[in-house]
Design an enzyme around this catalytic site. Structure first.
Site, PDB file in Angstrom:
ATOM      1  N   LYS A  83       0.853  -1.191   0.000  1.00 27.99           N
ATOM      2  CA  LYS A  83       0.000   0.000   0.000  1.00 27.99           C
ATOM      3  C   LYS A  83       0.886   1.237   0.000  1.00 27.99           C
ATOM      4  O   LYS A  83       1.778   1.364   0.849  1.00 27.99           O
ATOM      5  CB  LYS A  83      -0.830   0.004   1.287  1.00 27.99           C
ATOM      6  CG  LYS A  83      -2.306   0.038   1.080  1.00 27.99           C
ATOM      7  CD  LYS A  83      -2.975   0.040   2.431  1.00 27.99           C
ATOM      8  CE  LYS A  83      -4.436   0.246   2.289  1.00 27.99           C
ATOM      9  NZ  LYS A  83      -5.083   0.337   3.590  1.00 27.99           N
TER      10      LYS A  83
HETATM   11  C1  E4P Z   1      -8.428   1.166   3.594  1.00 28.19           C
HETATM   12  O1  E4P Z   1      -7.556   0.592   3.005  1.00 28.19           O
HETATM   13  C2  E4P Z   1      -8.263   1.792   4.902  1.00 28.19           C
HETATM   14  O2  E4P Z   1      -7.559   0.909   5.741  1.00 28.19           O
HETATM   15  C3  E4P Z   1      -9.567   2.064   5.595  1.00 28.19           C
HETATM   16  O3  E4P Z   1     -10.671   1.682   4.813  1.00 28.19           O
HETATM   17  C4  E4P Z   1      -9.677   3.370   6.251  1.00 28.19           C
HETATM   18  O4  E4P Z   1     -10.936   3.475   6.883  1.00 28.19           O
HETATM   19  P1  E4P Z   1     -11.277   4.586   7.978  1.00 28.19           P
HETATM   20  O5  E4P Z   1     -11.441   5.876   7.268  1.00 28.19           O
HETATM   21  O6  E4P Z   1     -12.572   4.100   8.586  1.00 28.19           O
HETATM   22  O7  E4P Z   1     -10.124   4.592   8.930  1.00 28.19           O
END
Ligand code: E4P
Length: 212
Positions: A83
């Protein structure tokens, strides 16, 4: 739509896996920081548990360091997807990793322009953060729709991974738009199966059966 679990909690991951619904996992630094113990061991454990992509984010912000971290991350398990945030340096890293055959998930995507650039750089996935856009009074789902339109216009193969999903309606809207995947926390995954009429109907069936 593929369903991924947005979690680094091994119990949550096992619980979701037992439902037969999840085909991958996404983590992020905040989610991994919540868990105790050695994070690399945990990632290895998650990768063994899940027969699908497991996104793990780089922490560095400098391109050379991000690349070094990415190389280490993919050594943990073959199903690790790196990522990378969509900054200018992040795009360079996505491009470089793509050239080396390493799959990436462009994260912290908040616009279709960012998603298009990430796709051009060679990202395997783009993750628009729906909930965080809604949090600031914008329409997160509109950004997913815009990305889907742009990717279809140009026949781009990068997968749209709807992220920051906070409730069942986000999930439904992402599926209706044709998102390739959605990543959800366990609470949302469990909510997807709930319906009051299912509970009422079941209680009535059992009640009628008991009276026979
Ligand atoms: C996605 O890859 C992220 O880990 C995640 O969906 C972030 O979500 P949040 O905004 O609820 O922290």
């Amino acid at each position: 739509m593929k369903i991924f679990l947005d979690s680094a909690n091994i119990d949550h991951i096992r619980q979701a896996k037992s439902l037969g619904a999840i085909e991958g996992v996404t983590t992020n630094p905040s989610l991994l920081a919540r868990e105790k113990g050695d994070w690399k061991k945990l990632v290895r454990q998650i990768c063994k548990e899940i027969d699908g992509p497991v996104s793990v984010e780089v922490i560095a912000t400098d391109p050379a360091d991000m690349l070094a971290e990415a190389r280490d991350l993919v050594k943990i398990a073959p199903n690790v997807v790196v990522k990378v945030p969509v900054t200018l340096d992040g795009l360079k890293v996505i491009h470089e990793l793509h050239q080396r055959g390493i799959e990436t998930n462009a994260t912290l995507v908040f616009s279709a322009n960012q998603a298009l650039l990430a796709a051009k750089a060679g990202a395997g996935y783009v993750s628009p953060f729906i909930g965080r856009l809604d949090d600031i009074g914008q329409d997160g789902m509109q950004v997913v729709q815009d990305i889907m339109t742009v990717f279809r216009n140009y026949d781009l193969s990068t997968q749209v991974l709807a992220a920051s999903i906070r409730h069942v309606n986000h999930f439904l809207q992402a599926a209706l738009l044709g998102a390739d995947a959605a990543t959800v926390p366990l609470a949302v995954l469990l909510d997807l199966v709930k319906h009051p009429l299912t509970d009422i109907g079941l209680a009535k069936f059992l009640d009628d059966w008991a009276k026979r």
